[in-house]
Design an enzyme around this catalytic site. Structure first.
Site, PDB file in Angstrom:
ATOM      1  N   GLY A  47       3.443 -33.573 -31.749  1.00  0.00           N
ATOM      2  CA  GLY A  47       4.749 -33.681 -31.128  1.00  0.00           C
ATOM      3  C   GLY A  47       4.655 -34.097 -29.676  1.00  0.00           C
ATOM      4  O   GLY A  47       3.652 -33.851 -29.004  1.00  0.00           O
ATOM      5  N   GLN A  52       7.460 -34.818 -20.962  1.00  0.00           N
ATOM      6  CA  GLN A  52       6.009 -34.797 -20.797  1.00  0.00           C
ATOM      7  C   GLN A  52       5.477 -36.107 -20.239  1.00  0.00           C
ATOM      8  O   GLN A  52       4.351 -36.159 -19.752  1.00  0.00           O
ATOM      9  CB  GLN A  52       5.324 -34.484 -22.132  1.00  0.00           C
ATOM     10  N   CYS A  96      -0.733 -27.719 -26.273  1.00  0.00           N
ATOM     11  CA  CYS A  96       0.201 -28.698 -25.714  1.00  0.00           C
ATOM     12  C   CYS A  96      -0.574 -29.738 -24.906  1.00  0.00           C
ATOM     13  O   CYS A  96      -1.491 -29.387 -24.161  1.00  0.00           O
ATOM     14  CB  CYS A  96       1.202 -27.958 -24.824  1.00  0.00           C
ATOM     15  N   LEU A  97      -0.167 -30.996 -25.027  1.00  0.00           N
ATOM     16  CA  LEU A  97      -0.796 -32.047 -24.227  1.00  0.00           C
ATOM     17  C   LEU A  97      -0.619 -31.794 -22.732  1.00  0.00           C
ATOM     18  O   LEU A  97      -1.461 -32.180 -21.936  1.00  0.00           O
ATOM     19  CB  LEU A  97      -0.183 -33.411 -24.561  1.00  0.00           C
ATOM     20  N   HIS A 138       8.831 -26.111 -30.333  1.00  0.00           N
ATOM     21  CA  HIS A 138       7.958 -26.319 -29.174  1.00  0.00           C
ATOM     22  C   HIS A 138       8.450 -27.516 -28.355  1.00  0.00           C
ATOM     23  O   HIS A 138       8.568 -27.444 -27.131  1.00  0.00           O
ATOM     24  CB  HIS A 138       6.520 -26.541 -29.663  1.00  0.00           C
ATOM     25  N   GLU A 139       8.756 -28.612 -29.038  1.00  0.00           N
ATOM     26  CA  GLU A 139       9.201 -29.826 -28.332  1.00  0.00           C
ATOM     27  C   GLU A 139      10.603 -29.652 -27.746  1.00  0.00           C
ATOM     28  O   GLU A 139      10.872 -30.136 -26.643  1.00  0.00           O
ATOM     29  CB  GLU A 139       9.135 -31.043 -29.252  1.00  0.00           C
ATOM     30  N   HIS A 142      10.555 -28.211 -24.309  1.00  0.00           N
ATOM     31  CA  HIS A 142      10.267 -29.155 -23.216  1.00  0.00           C
ATOM     32  C   HIS A 142      11.554 -29.746 -22.642  1.00  0.00           C
ATOM     33  O   HIS A 142      11.644 -29.976 -21.438  1.00  0.00           O
ATOM     34  CB  HIS A 142       9.366 -30.296 -23.693  1.00  0.00           C
TER      35      HIS A 142
END
Length: 166
Positions: A47, A52, A96-97, A138-139, A142
């Protein structure tokens, strides 16, 4: 198309709340393509949200289809997503990235229903379960300036250094 640079914690921009997309045009389509390229360039990534990559529109991509035996809708492009309903509660490990050095245990709904628009502005509704629901939630965080670090069960017991595999 391009692979975009990822913002990393503790960059303050990751706390910024994103604005709704108002225009569904070719520029948005190019951005979605770049977001897809960026997601696919990161091994194991399921994702990615616009904040991000330093873009504060409510755009998210989730694709858990490579994970075996995981119910999913394929590659979800979610624009202006809204969770309509959540049910159940389960603890799971997340990474997470934007937080490349850590993973952590987070409580998420087990099942969700959501409304969003596709890249062409067409309304869509989805019912997600399990890992896909976790990835979507999760996304969505953000978009509201939250990281999984903000939802850890316990900072002392549930934050882990990410393992590096060679």
């Amino acid at each position: 198309m391009a692979v975009l640079a990822i913002l990393h914690y503790p960059d303050e921009r990751l706390k910024r709340v994103s604005a709704p997309v108002e225009v569904f045009d070719a520029e948005l389509g190019r951005f979605v393509d770049d977001l897809l390229d960026t997601l696919r360039a990161a091994p194991g990534c399921v994702g990615l949200a616009a904040p991000q990559v330093d873009d504060f529109r409510r755009v998210v991509i989730v694709d858990v289809s490579a994970r075996k035996n995981t119910p999913n809708h394929g590659c979800l492009i979610l624009i202006n997503p809204q969770m309509l309903e959540g049910d159940g509660s389960v603890v799971g490990r997340e990474g997470c990235l934007s937080v490349p050095d850590y993973t952590g245990n987070v409580v998420r709904a087990e099942r969700i229903r959501l409304h969003a628009y596709d890249r062409h502005g067409q309304p869509r509704n989805y019912a997600c379960t399990g890992y896909e629901a976790r990835a979507v939630l999760h996304e969505l965080d953000h978009l509201d300036g939250l990281l999984f670090l903000d939802r850890l069960v316990s900072r002392k017991r549930d934050l882990f250094a990410r393992k590096i595999y060679k």
